[in-house]
Design an enzyme around this catalytic site. Structure first.
Site, short mmCIF file in Angstrom:
data_model
loop_
_atom_site.label_atom_id
_atom_site.label_comp_id
_atom_site.label_asym_id
_atom_site.label_seq_id
_atom_site.Cartn_x
_atom_site.Cartn_y
_atom_site.Cartn_z
N GLY A 1 -4.80 4.91 -5.30
CA GLY A 1 -3.35 4.83 -5.44
C GLY A 1 -2.90 3.76 -6.41
NE ARG A 2 -2.33 -0.81 -2.93
CZ ARG A 2 -2.49 -1.61 -1.88
NH1 ARG A 2 -1.76 -2.72 -1.79
NH2 ARG A 2 -3.32 -1.31 -0.92
CG ASP B 1 -1.91 1.12 1.21
OD1 ASP B 1 -2.22 1.61 0.12
OD2 ASP B 1 -2.39 1.52 2.29
CB CYS C 1 -6.00 -0.75 -4.34
SG CYS C 1 -6.32 1.02 -4.46
CB ALA D 1 -8.34 4.40 -0.78
N GLY D 2 -8.96 2.73 -3.60
CA GLY D 2 -9.35 2.85 -5.00
C GLY D 2 -8.79 4.07 -5.69
#
Length: 568
Positions: A504-505, A464, A499, A501-502
């Site tokens: 970053g990744r 993360d 991911c 929080a939807g």
């Protein structure tokens, strides 16, 4: 009969709970030791009291002073730590973080200070360097940081003066009289109760360390990330600092102007700051040829400057002032942008909660509408909504880029081992294939006599708010998802990517997928333009500067692979 314990004339943290091993408590309802010795004698003057050698008395008084100073130093250290944790907690709360995550960040700041004193690894296991960099680049609430620093300096100065006075004159700054030199004559009023301040604070610290921590922040060199980028590389002017934040922003808001409650994209009256941020996201561009891409990928300073210039475009929570909505958001400040959010169909269209899910439609390559859905990792309360969205949008592929737990829960296990039914949708696992860096599950979905196939790619090698250790596995997954997408029925809907929080990744994966297509088709890439477009649709996409740099490295590697293939 209740016996009352007398405290000594020490400071509040030296009461009876801190008696030395060789010191007996003095009971107020019994005579002093000297009185007991005189029992049976009519004339006290007839008794010759033994006297201690001068050296022994001086040594005992010296040890008593040292002991008193050591205990008081513990008190001052505790006061210093509490003041700093409180100050930085207030700072992070004012910056839009939750109260619990603010406590953890404040402790990370103390961890950063300790790293200069104690040659050891971070106590909390996080990287506090980038967190301090984020604090240094924040201007709006900088007065809290300055005030906290001033308090720390004041505490240190007062402590030094107090200790000098205590050692030299036998009294502190706020004691009315000197400390009695005769240890046997120390008595105290029964009105003062033993102080448990130090032990209570210690217990509180242990409780704080048990809180769920926020994810670790990426590692960076301590450099000035505000270095201005080459003016020739950007097509718009820089905007305010509030729009440029982008380091540890999982709970940091790009706040709307007070009083502006209308959602973006529906004719709302935007402030000049919001308008400049929107203008930047619509116009920002920086086309890179292969040679420029390779050079840019190695220029960390320029990438950091470009990243921090790009507005995050987070949503003002006032736009979602609906009772009960907090149960449907994994992070209360990571909310879907209103103009592009996925709206679930419901029998009661007026019931906002039944139509809400924390997800947004995103454009793909060449402005393809609704090519992707970026959403948060489902929670226990939203698993049913997630499967409703999968069925409603006719999604053929789910890309999951998170573990179920990473220090704390990141995503609920929303799929079954064999079969399960959610919201009338029967979900059956057909096969599970384990690859080196991801697993592939194939599901069969049945609802109202209709049957569909669904593929889930679960990539587990991406920590993360950081980046994978190796880029090739991510490129392989991007290409595999593209092939699966081409094989899907023509009536299929968007690809779901999530991911925790939807942002970053999830943002890195979608951006990489779009840019790989652009590089193959046009021979150039525009990573800044793609990032801006993603953030227009969902705020905070590509969450950290390290992730932004990683996207450049991945595209540089992909271009080299394409060049090598064409040469062969």
């Amino acid at each position: 009969m209740t016996r009352k314990l007398s405290s000594s004339t020490r400071s509040p943290t030296e009461d009876s709970i801190f008696l030395r091993p060789d010191e007996d408590p003095v009971w107020l309802d019994e005579p002093a030791k000297t009185d007991k010795t005189l029992d049976g004698f009519s004339n006290k003057d007839e008794l010759t009291e033994p006297t201690d050698p001068p050296n022994s008395h001086g040594q005992e008084l010296f040890l008593h002073k040292v002991y008193a100073l050591v205990v008081e130093i513990h008190f001052w250290v505790a006061l210093f730590a509490v003041s700093q944790v409180t100050g930085y907690w207030l700072f992070f709360v004012m910056e839009g973080n939750g109260p619990f995550s603010s406590v953890y960040k404040a402790l990370q700041v103390i961890d950063f200070y300790l790293s200069f004193i104690l040659p050891c690894h971070p106590i909390l296991g996080g990287n506090s360097t980038l967190l301090m960099k984020e604090v240094a680049h924040t201007e709006e609430h900088k007065w809290i940081v300055n005030g906290t620093a001033g308090i720390s300096v004041a505490i240190c100065i007062i402590m030094i003066i107090h200790m000098v006075c205590k050692w030299r004159y036998g009294t502190g700054l706020w004691r009315s009289g000197p400390v009695p030199k005769e240890l046997g004559e120390r008595r105290q009023s029964v009105s003062r109760q033993p102080s448990f301040t130090l032990s209570e604070w210690t217990d509180a610290q242990e409780d704080l360390l048990d809180l769920d921590p926020v994810p670790q922040t990426p590692v960076f060199d301590i450099t000035d990330t505000r270095t201005e980028a080459d003016s020739a590389t950007l097509t718009v002017t820089p905007v305010g600092l509030q729009e440029r934040r982008g380091s540890n922003v999982s709970l940091t808001l790009d706040m709307c102007t007070p009083g502006c409650t209308e959602p973006y994209g529906y004719g709302a009256q935007l402030s000049p700051r919001d308008q400049s941020a929107q203008e930047y996201l619509r116009q920002g561009t920086h086309v890179l040829t292969p040679a420029q891409l390779h050079s840019r990928a190695m220029d960390d300073q320029a990438l950091q400057a470009e990243f921090y210039e790009t507005p995050m475009n987070f949503v003002d929570p006032k736009e979602y002032n609906y009772p009960g909505l907090v149960r449907k958001n994994r992070y209360k400040t990571i909310l879907p942008n209103t103009h592009s959010r996925v709206i679930l169909k419901s029998d009661d269209e007026d019931d906002f909660l039944s139509t809400y899910i924390n997800g947004n439609y995103l454009k793909g390559y060449d402005d393809e509408e609704q090519a992707y859905i970026a959403t948060q990792g489902p929670t226990v309360n939203t698993v049913g909504d997630f499967w409703r969205m999968v069925w409603q949008e006719r999604c053929p592929i789910i890309v999951m880029i998170t573990n179920l737990e990473e220090k704390n829960e990141k995503c609920a296990e929303y799929w079954p081992e064999d079969a399960v039914t959610h919201e009338g949708i029967e979900i059956t696992v057909v096969s599970v294939t384990q690859e080196d860096d991801y697993s592939l599950r194939v599901f069969t979905l049945k609802h109202d006599r209709e049957e569909r196939s669904l593929r889930q790619y679960w990539y587990t090698s991406w920590p993360d708010q950081k980046t994978p250790d190796k880029a090739p596995p991510l490129l392989e997954l991007v290409q595999e998802v593209e092939r699966a997408r081409e094989e899907a029925p023509p009536s299929s809907g968007p690809t779901i990517v999530h991911c925790s929080a939807g942002i970053g990744r999830t943002g890195c994966f979608i951006a990489t997928s779009i840019l790989c297509k652009q590089l193959r088709t046009e021979g150039v890439v525009d990573i800044l333009r793609t990032t801006c477009q993603l953030r227009l649709d969902r705020g905070g996409m590509i969450q950290t500067c390290e992730q932004y740099q990683f996207v450049h490295h991945v595209l540089s590697l992909y271009e080299k692979q394409l060049s090598h293939t064409s040469e062969e």
